[in-house]
Design a protein around this motif. Structure first.
Motif, mmCIF file in Angstrom:
data_model
loop_
_atom_site.group_PDB
_atom_site.id
_atom_site.type_symbol
_atom_site.label_atom_id
_atom_site.label_comp_id
_atom_site.label_asym_id
_atom_site.label_seq_id
_atom_site.Cartn_x
_atom_site.Cartn_y
_atom_site.Cartn_z
ATOM 1 N N TYR A 39 62.559 77.842 54.209
ATOM 2 C CA TYR A 39 61.584 77.920 55.302
ATOM 3 C C TYR A 39 60.766 76.634 55.399
ATOM 4 N N SER A 40 60.350 76.097 54.255
ATOM 5 C CA SER A 40 59.552 74.868 54.262
ATOM 6 C C SER A 40 60.352 73.692 54.814
ATOM 7 N N LEU A 41 61.611 73.560 54.368
ATOM 8 C CA LEU A 41 62.449 72.479 54.888
ATOM 9 C C LEU A 41 62.741 72.658 56.373
ATOM 10 N N LEU A 42 62.901 73.891 56.803
ATOM 11 C CA LEU A 42 63.161 74.152 58.219
ATOM 12 C C LEU A 42 61.969 73.722 59.072
ATOM 13 N N ILE A 43 60.770 74.106 58.678
ATOM 14 C CA ILE A 43 59.571 73.708 59.428
ATOM 15 C C ILE A 43 59.411 72.191 59.402
ATOM 16 N N PHE A 44 59.625 71.572 58.231
ATOM 17 C CA PHE A 44 59.502 70.119 58.131
ATOM 18 C C PHE A 44 60.533 69.416 59.014
ATOM 19 N N THR A 45 61.780 69.893 59.000
ATOM 20 C CA THR A 45 62.838 69.269 59.792
ATOM 21 C C THR A 45 62.552 69.398 61.286
ATOM 22 N N LEU A 46 62.107 70.569 61.710
ATOM 23 C CA LEU A 46 61.753 70.746 63.129
ATOM 24 C C LEU A 46 60.594 69.838 63.516
ATOM 25 N N TRP A 47 59.578 69.761 62.648
ATOM 26 C CA TRP A 47 58.442 68.888 62.925
ATOM 27 C C TRP A 47 58.893 67.421 63.014
ATOM 28 N N ALA A 48 59.755 66.995 62.088
ATOM 29 C CA ALA A 48 60.235 65.610 62.091
ATOM 30 C C ALA A 48 61.079 65.310 63.320
ATOM 31 N N ALA A 49 61.928 66.258 63.725
ATOM 32 C CA ALA A 49 62.764 66.052 64.910
ATOM 33 C C ALA A 49 61.908 65.951 66.165
ATOM 34 N N ILE A 50 60.931 66.828 66.297
ATOM 35 C CA ILE A 50 60.043 66.780 67.465
ATOM 36 C C ILE A 50 59.226 65.498 67.449
#
Length: 156
Positions: A39-50
């Motif tokens: 979950y943490s990596l998913l939120i971080f990856t989405l934040w980084a992509a955006i």
């Protein structure tokens, strides 16, 4: 006669055996190590992509979209931070610690992060709830995909 029915005794036993279903936006309950990392990596990856998309748009359309992009990134960063706090609180609950330990988290971030990743949760039910459900295949697939994506992004 009431329109609400009480849960059957078998349903209660079954839910205790299976554990509660994790609600990603709920700060109560427990969160296992693998789901915490995923979950943490998913939120971080989405934040980084955006953020990356926002930076490209910022460079191309600075004059027209400056305020909108800035405001959008502020809201997305706040949302990602809140989700991180929720995940960390639930992870702390998994090894029977209060979410208030998050206050220390900001002072000793690396040590607390390692504890959350490597310390196993308490066996059985604790004061924060029943054991979380077993990890499904999608949790493993998502975690592996995110790790590969982050590895590729760091190489490029």
């Amino acid at each position: 006669m009431s329109c609400h029915s009480l849960p059957d005794d078998n349903d209660t036993k079954k839910s205790k055996l299976l554990g509660f279903k994790p609600d990603i936006f709920n700060s109560r309950g427990r969160l296992g190590r693998l789901r915490f990392i995923t979950y943490s990596l998913l939120i971080f990856t989405l934040w980084a992509a955006i953020s990356a998309i926002s930076n490209v748009l910022w460079q191309l359309y600075y004059n027209q979209w400056h305020d909108a992009l800035s405001l959008m990134m502020i809201f997305i960063s706040i949302f990602a931070s809140i989700m991180g706090i929720i995940f960390c609180t639930r992870r702390l609950n998994d090894f029977n610690s209060s979410g208030w330990w998050m206050l220390i988290f900001f002072a000793v971030l690396p040590i607390m992060l390692l504890i959350m990743i490597f310390r196993p949760g308490t066996r059985g039910e604790n004061r924060f709830g029943t054991v979380a459900i077993k990890n499904t295949t999608w949790v493993y697939v998502t975690l592996c995909s995110l790790l590969i994506l982050l590895l590729l992004a760091s190489i490029l």
